[in-house]
Write an enzyme that holds these catalytic residues in place. Structure first.
Site, PDB file in Angstrom:
ATOM      1  N   ASP A 133       0.858  -1.186   0.000  1.00 23.88           N
ATOM      2  CA  ASP A 133       0.000   0.000   0.000  1.00 23.88           C
ATOM      3  C   ASP A 133       0.896   1.239   0.000  1.00 23.88           C
ATOM      4  OD1 ASP A 133      -3.037   0.918   0.782  1.00 23.88           O
ATOM      5  OD2 ASP A 133      -1.551   2.246   1.670  1.00 23.88           O
ATOM      6  N   ILE A 134       0.614   2.165  -0.929  1.00 26.17           N
ATOM      7  CA  ILE A 134       1.419   3.387  -1.019  1.00 26.17           C
ATOM      8  C   ILE A 134       1.134   4.268   0.193  1.00 26.17           C
ATOM      9  CG2 ILE A 134       1.939   5.425  -2.412  1.00 26.17           C
ATOM     10  CD1 ILE A 134       0.867   3.875  -4.838  1.00 26.17           C
ATOM     11  N   ASN A 139      -2.092  12.659  -3.503  1.00 28.79           N
ATOM     12  CA  ASN A 139      -3.034  12.860  -4.598  1.00 28.79           C
ATOM     13  C   ASN A 139      -3.725  14.214  -4.486  1.00 28.79           C
ATOM     14  OD1 ASN A 139      -3.765  11.495  -6.925  1.00 28.79           O
ATOM     15  ND2 ASN A 139      -5.634  10.674  -6.064  1.00 28.79           N
ATOM     16  N   ASP A 174      -1.799   9.346 -10.751  1.00 29.84           N
ATOM     17  CA  ASP A 174      -1.779   8.254 -11.723  1.00 29.84           C
ATOM     18  C   ASP A 174      -0.348   7.846 -12.049  1.00 29.84           C
ATOM     19  OD1 ASP A 174      -4.492   8.391 -11.781  1.00 29.84           O
ATOM     20  OD2 ASP A 174      -4.650   9.264 -13.795  1.00 29.84           O
ATOM     21  N   GLU A 209      -4.861   2.310  -4.079  1.00 31.49           N
ATOM     22  CA  GLU A 209      -3.395   2.376  -4.052  1.00 31.49           C
ATOM     23  C   GLU A 209      -2.777   1.098  -3.496  1.00 31.49           C
ATOM     24  OE1 GLU A 209      -4.861   4.589  -0.308  1.00 31.49           O
ATOM     25  OE2 GLU A 209      -5.518   4.200  -2.353  1.00 31.49           O
TER      26      GLU A 209
END
Length: 354
Positions: free
Chosen positions: A213-214, A221, A230, A256
């Site tokens: 997971d980012i 974002n 993106d 994500e």
């Protein structure tokens, strides 16, 4: 489904229903799907459009929702599959027609031969023999012509069916890819994991699962915009894919989150892979393409679990998910395997874990 995944999904569902209610849009399945997708943020183009609509003060309507659904979510796969099906049906009908014609001609030819056999058993004059030979020659030529036409139709059908098969293969491949990152999508992951677990049971070999997971993706974002977001998703996807090999499968799990299925890899080996991916992601410095502005670096957290004989897909995913959340709560930008879970005390779950 793990508790964390259930909580996330429920939050998305509640947000979607709230938007439907506030907008006065009927909760038909396609409109619910539209706003659920918006709530998850997995389709940045859709979110950009809806955010623009909301900021402009325009109240969404059923007509607008239908338009957005058709534009962003209604896949052209159905139309393409329908086209292939129609072409296949037409080709099969053509083959059937050709076969029917050939069978009819063959039946007529067989009747002519039987009739000729009866005639030959009688006492024929020279003129009658010539007429019989001419009739049989004509029937034979007609049979040859019909067979040649059937051969041509079958040859054309074979070529067309080969094209149809390629079209079907292309449609299937596209249906298994995430459109943004071009790696496997959730459907492909589900199938790949199921196949890997069956093979692991049959061959008594290991298989491991990585969930990633980012870190702070929503903040990133919101700060730099969906287009840059993106770019980050594509970067992480390609980094994950480039660090696996062979029968390994990299996929976008949702939003994500990413996953990797590693057949023939035990827990220790999977941790090494996850560490390599983590370091590779952290090492990349982001640039905003439009301005060459340096955006710094991103990081990701990882959870790793390995298959055991009592596992199914759900239980393996739940363990990897718990490891991922343990990594988040332990400070992010780290890998936590299931062997470490007992040594980590998880903090209370809250939104900051994203």
């Amino acid at each position: 489904m793990s508790d964390q995944e259930f909580t996330r999904a429920l939050g998305y569902a509640n947000a979607a229903f709230d938007l439907l209610k506030r907008s006065g849009i009927p909760p038909y399945p396609q409109f619910y799907e539209l706003l659920y997708t918006y709530a998850t943020g997995v389709n940045p183009s859709l979110n950009t459009r809806l955010n623009s609509i909301f900021r402009g003060g325009e109240k969404p309507s059923s007509e607008l929702a239908e338009t957005l659904f058709n534009e962003f979510l209604k896949s052209d796969m159905t139309e393409r599959m329908s086209s292939v099906s129609e072409r296949m049906h037409a080709r099969i009908e053509a083959v059937h027609d050709a076969i029917d014609t050939a069978m009819s001609t063959a039946s007529s030819y067989s009747g002519s031969l039987q009739s000729a056999t009866g005639d030959l058993e009688g006492d024929l004059s020279d003129e009658d023999m010539k007429a019989l030979a001419a009739r049989l020659l004509s029937e034979t030529r007609r049979m040859q012509k019909t067979n040649l036409e059937l051969e041509k139709r079958l040859e054309a059908s074979r070529d067309d069916i080969s094209l149809l098969q390629r079209d079907l293969d292309d449609v299937r491949r596209e249906s298994m890819l995430d459109p943004l990152t071009k790696i496997a999508n959730r459907k492909s992951f589900d199938e790949g994991l199921a196949d890997a677990l069956v093979e692991a049971r049959d061959t008594n070999t290991p298989v491991s699962l990585i969930m990633a997971d980012i870190d702070h993706f929503k903040t990133f974002n919101d700060t730099y915009g969906h287009q840059t977001g993106d770019q980050v998703l594509r970067l992480v996807a390609m980094t994950l894919k480039s660090n696996i090999k062979g029968k390994d499968l990299a996929a976008r799990y949702g939003g994500e989150e990413f996953v990797a299925v590693l057949p023939y890899t035990d827990l220790h080996g999977a941790v090494i892979v996850a560490e390599n991916v983590r370091k590779a992601i952290q090492a990349k410095e982001l640039l905003k393409r439009s301005t060459n502005e340096k955006l710094g670096r991103i990081t990701a957290s990882f959870g790793v679990a390995s298959f055991n004989p009592n596992d199914n897909a759900v239980s393996l995913i739940e363990r990897a998910d718990r490891c991922l959340y343990a990594a988040k709560h332990a400070g992010r930008n780290r890998v936590v395997s299931e062997s470490e879970l007992v040594d980590i005390v998880e903090a209370p779950k809250d939104a900051s874990a994203a």
